[in-house]
Scaffold this motif. Sequence first.
Motif, mmCIF file in Angstrom:
data_model
loop_
_atom_site.group_PDB
_atom_site.id
_atom_site.type_symbol
_atom_site.label_atom_id
_atom_site.label_comp_id
_atom_site.label_asym_id
_atom_site.label_seq_id
_atom_site.Cartn_x
_atom_site.Cartn_y
_atom_site.Cartn_z
ATOM 1 N N ILE A 246 6.313 -9.951 7.316
ATOM 2 C CA ILE A 246 6.938 -8.655 7.592
ATOM 3 C C ILE A 246 6.506 -7.689 6.490
ATOM 4 C CG2 ILE A 246 9.095 -7.374 7.836
ATOM 5 C CD1 ILE A 246 10.440 -9.929 8.731
ATOM 6 N N GLU A 247 5.876 -6.610 6.886
ATOM 7 C CA GLU A 247 5.496 -5.562 5.937
ATOM 8 C C GLU A 247 6.425 -4.370 6.110
ATOM 9 O OE1 GLU A 247 1.014 -5.281 4.764
ATOM 10 O OE2 GLU A 247 1.135 -5.290 6.943
ATOM 11 N N GLU A 248 7.018 -3.933 5.014
ATOM 12 C CA GLU A 248 7.907 -2.776 5.041
ATOM 13 C C GLU A 248 7.494 -1.805 3.941
ATOM 14 O OE1 GLU A 248 12.667 -1.669 5.155
ATOM 15 O OE2 GLU A 248 12.013 -3.600 4.350
ATOM 16 N N PHE A 249 7.231 -0.569 4.336
ATOM 17 C CA PHE A 249 6.819 0.466 3.385
ATOM 18 C C PHE A 249 7.977 1.428 3.172
ATOM 19 C CE2 PHE A 249 2.934 -1.264 4.992
ATOM 20 C CZ PHE A 249 2.044 -1.208 3.933
ATOM 21 N N LEU A 250 8.396 1.535 1.911
ATOM 22 C CA LEU A 250 9.551 2.353 1.555
ATOM 23 C C LEU A 250 9.128 3.446 0.586
ATOM 24 C CD1 LEU A 250 11.989 -0.617 0.876
ATOM 25 C CD2 LEU A 250 11.958 0.814 2.923
ATOM 26 N N GLY A 251 9.808 4.597 0.670
ATOM 27 C CA GLY A 251 9.556 5.694 -0.245
ATOM 28 C C GLY A 251 10.585 5.745 -1.347
ATOM 29 N N GLY A 252 10.259 6.502 -2.381
ATOM 30 C CA GLY A 252 11.180 6.655 -3.492
ATOM 31 C C GLY A 252 12.196 7.746 -3.225
ATOM 32 N N ASP A 253 12.269 8.697 -4.119
ATOM 33 C CA ASP A 253 13.269 9.756 -4.023
ATOM 34 C C ASP A 253 12.835 10.841 -3.039
ATOM 35 O OD1 ASP A 253 14.695 8.424 -5.920
ATOM 36 O OD2 ASP A 253 13.823 9.541 -7.604
ATOM 37 N N GLY A 254 13.693 11.142 -2.096
ATOM 38 C CA GLY A 254 13.584 12.340 -1.259
ATOM 39 C C GLY A 254 12.270 12.547 -0.567
ATOM 40 N N ASP A 255 11.743 13.779 -0.684
ATOM 41 C CA ASP A 255 10.576 14.209 0.075
ATOM 42 C C ASP A 255 9.346 14.355 -0.814
ATOM 43 O OD1 ASP A 255 12.127 14.342 2.367
ATOM 44 O OD2 ASP A 255 12.720 16.408 1.974
ATOM 45 N N LYS A 256 9.121 13.413 -1.721
ATOM 46 C CA LYS A 256 7.976 13.509 -2.603
ATOM 47 C C LYS A 256 6.664 13.312 -1.844
ATOM 48 C CE LYS A 256 9.967 12.290 -7.077
ATOM 49 N NZ LYS A 256 9.866 11.384 -8.248
ATOM 50 N N CYS A 257 5.590 13.816 -2.467
ATOM 51 C CA CYS A 257 4.257 13.703 -1.883
ATOM 52 C C CYS A 257 3.500 12.559 -2.567
ATOM 53 C CB CYS A 257 3.484 15.007 -2.054
ATOM 54 S SG CYS A 257 4.261 16.453 -1.309
ATOM 55 N N TYR A 258 2.977 11.643 -1.803
ATOM 56 C CA TYR A 258 2.167 10.554 -2.334
ATOM 57 C C TYR A 258 1.310 10.003 -1.207
ATOM 58 C CZ TYR A 258 6.226 8.142 -0.353
ATOM 59 O OH TYR A 258 7.236 7.741 0.483
ATOM 60 N N TRP A 259 0.359 9.186 -1.578
ATOM 61 C CA TRP A 259 -0.570 8.600 -0.609
ATOM 62 C C TRP A 259 -0.575 7.099 -0.797
ATOM 63 C CZ3 TRP A 259 -6.622 9.395 -0.854
ATOM 64 C CH2 TRP A 259 -7.225 8.648 0.172
ATOM 65 N N THR A 260 -0.150 6.369 0.238
ATOM 66 C CA THR A 260 -0.215 4.910 0.246
ATOM 67 C C THR A 260 -1.398 4.486 1.098
ATOM 68 O OG1 THR A 260 2.196 4.738 0.041
ATOM 69 C CG2 THR A 260 1.016 2.784 0.777
ATOM 70 N N ASN A 261 -2.358 3.822 0.475
ATOM 71 C CA ASN A 261 -3.579 3.389 1.162
ATOM 72 C C ASN A 261 -3.641 1.863 1.087
ATOM 73 O OD1 ASN A 261 -6.185 3.801 2.415
ATOM 74 N ND2 ASN A 261 -7.089 3.240 0.451
ATOM 75 N N ALA A 262 -3.007 1.196 2.043
ATOM 76 C CA ALA A 262 -2.775 -0.253 1.967
ATOM 77 C C ALA A 262 -3.757 -1.035 2.838
ATOM 78 C CB ALA A 262 -1.343 -0.572 2.385
ATOM 79 N N VAL A 263 -4.017 -2.285 2.414
ATOM 80 C CA VAL A 263 -4.868 -3.203 3.173
ATOM 81 C C VAL A 263 -4.193 -4.567 3.222
ATOM 82 C CG1 VAL A 263 -7.010 -4.531 3.147
ATOM 83 C CG2 VAL A 263 -7.085 -2.068 2.769
ATOM 84 N N LEU A 264 -4.109 -5.124 4.428
ATOM 85 C CA LEU A 264 -3.675 -6.512 4.633
ATOM 86 C C LEU A 264 -4.835 -7.253 5.283
ATOM 87 C CD1 LEU A 264 -1.337 -8.659 4.636
ATOM 88 C CD2 LEU A 264 -0.921 -7.962 7.004
#
Length: 321
Positions: A246-264
Amino acid sequence: MAALAFTPNLHRPTIPPPFSSTPRTPRPKPRFSLSPIHSSLSLQPTFSDPFVLQLAETLEDSLPSSSSSALQQLRDASSETLLSTPWPSRKDEPFRYTDTSFIKQSQIKPISHPPQSLTVSADTQFPNLVIVDGCVAKQESNLSELPDGVLVGSLVDLFSNSESSLAKRVGELMSSGEEKDLFWSINGIGAPELTVVYVPSGCRVKSPIHLRYLSVEGGEKGSEKMPISNPRVFVLVEEDGEVEIIEEFLGGDGDKCYWTNAVLDVLVRQGGKVRHSYLQRQSFNAAHIKWTSVRQVKFFAPVPCYYSVTSYQNYIKLRKA
């Protein structure tokens, strides 16, 4: 029965006249200037995307050399690929309905070190591994209920001896996969470490293994700053092994801007079974790009034989208008 006869219609190609002996003025060679990404790499005589080269150079400079030979090989191979890979546009068929231009217009900042102090809510009943901004957080993870022989964690922590047979196999199997696209290579060059899930032969993992990716560092809304994390996970299931991921992607505080570039990257040997679930709960101001590759491999020593290869990718972009 009547016999049918067909007369073939032959086409004789027109032979062009011989070339003139008059010397022709040579065409000017294209001129372009490229700065090398790494001193160990030699640039090839081909056009490259300056933005991609700059991004690759920034990622390389942000990370120290890895003590893992498998991860270092992955970084080197990804660097070579990025030398001639352009940034995708809507004209490219895989990105026909996905606009990635806003990433290119942002101020991308690599995340080299996750936060030192962090508290993650334990809202899962399954064995879980927490990955914060691409790095494994052992203190926040709970893997006590795994069967004997099942390994989950950072490659360096699991195989302190990089010369062990299993560590070598992981490196060889990772490098045996076919090349993917730009974002696969960006992950390869920017992954701070390699997470491994190993299931031995005949082992059935009854409880799902919950991989929880947490994005903490981010830019404020409207700042155009976009920190990037590159979590990379390699799953190896031996013959007749069985596991659910099970892969779950969670964000930190509020509406911040970031880029998650993940590989499985999943590799399953003969008779193995893998079930996969995917949850994405991140900021609406974030970019999320996800590669999932599944390979089924049967070995005939000493050369591996691929009898079935299946790869698929998911690109999800969330951003407020």
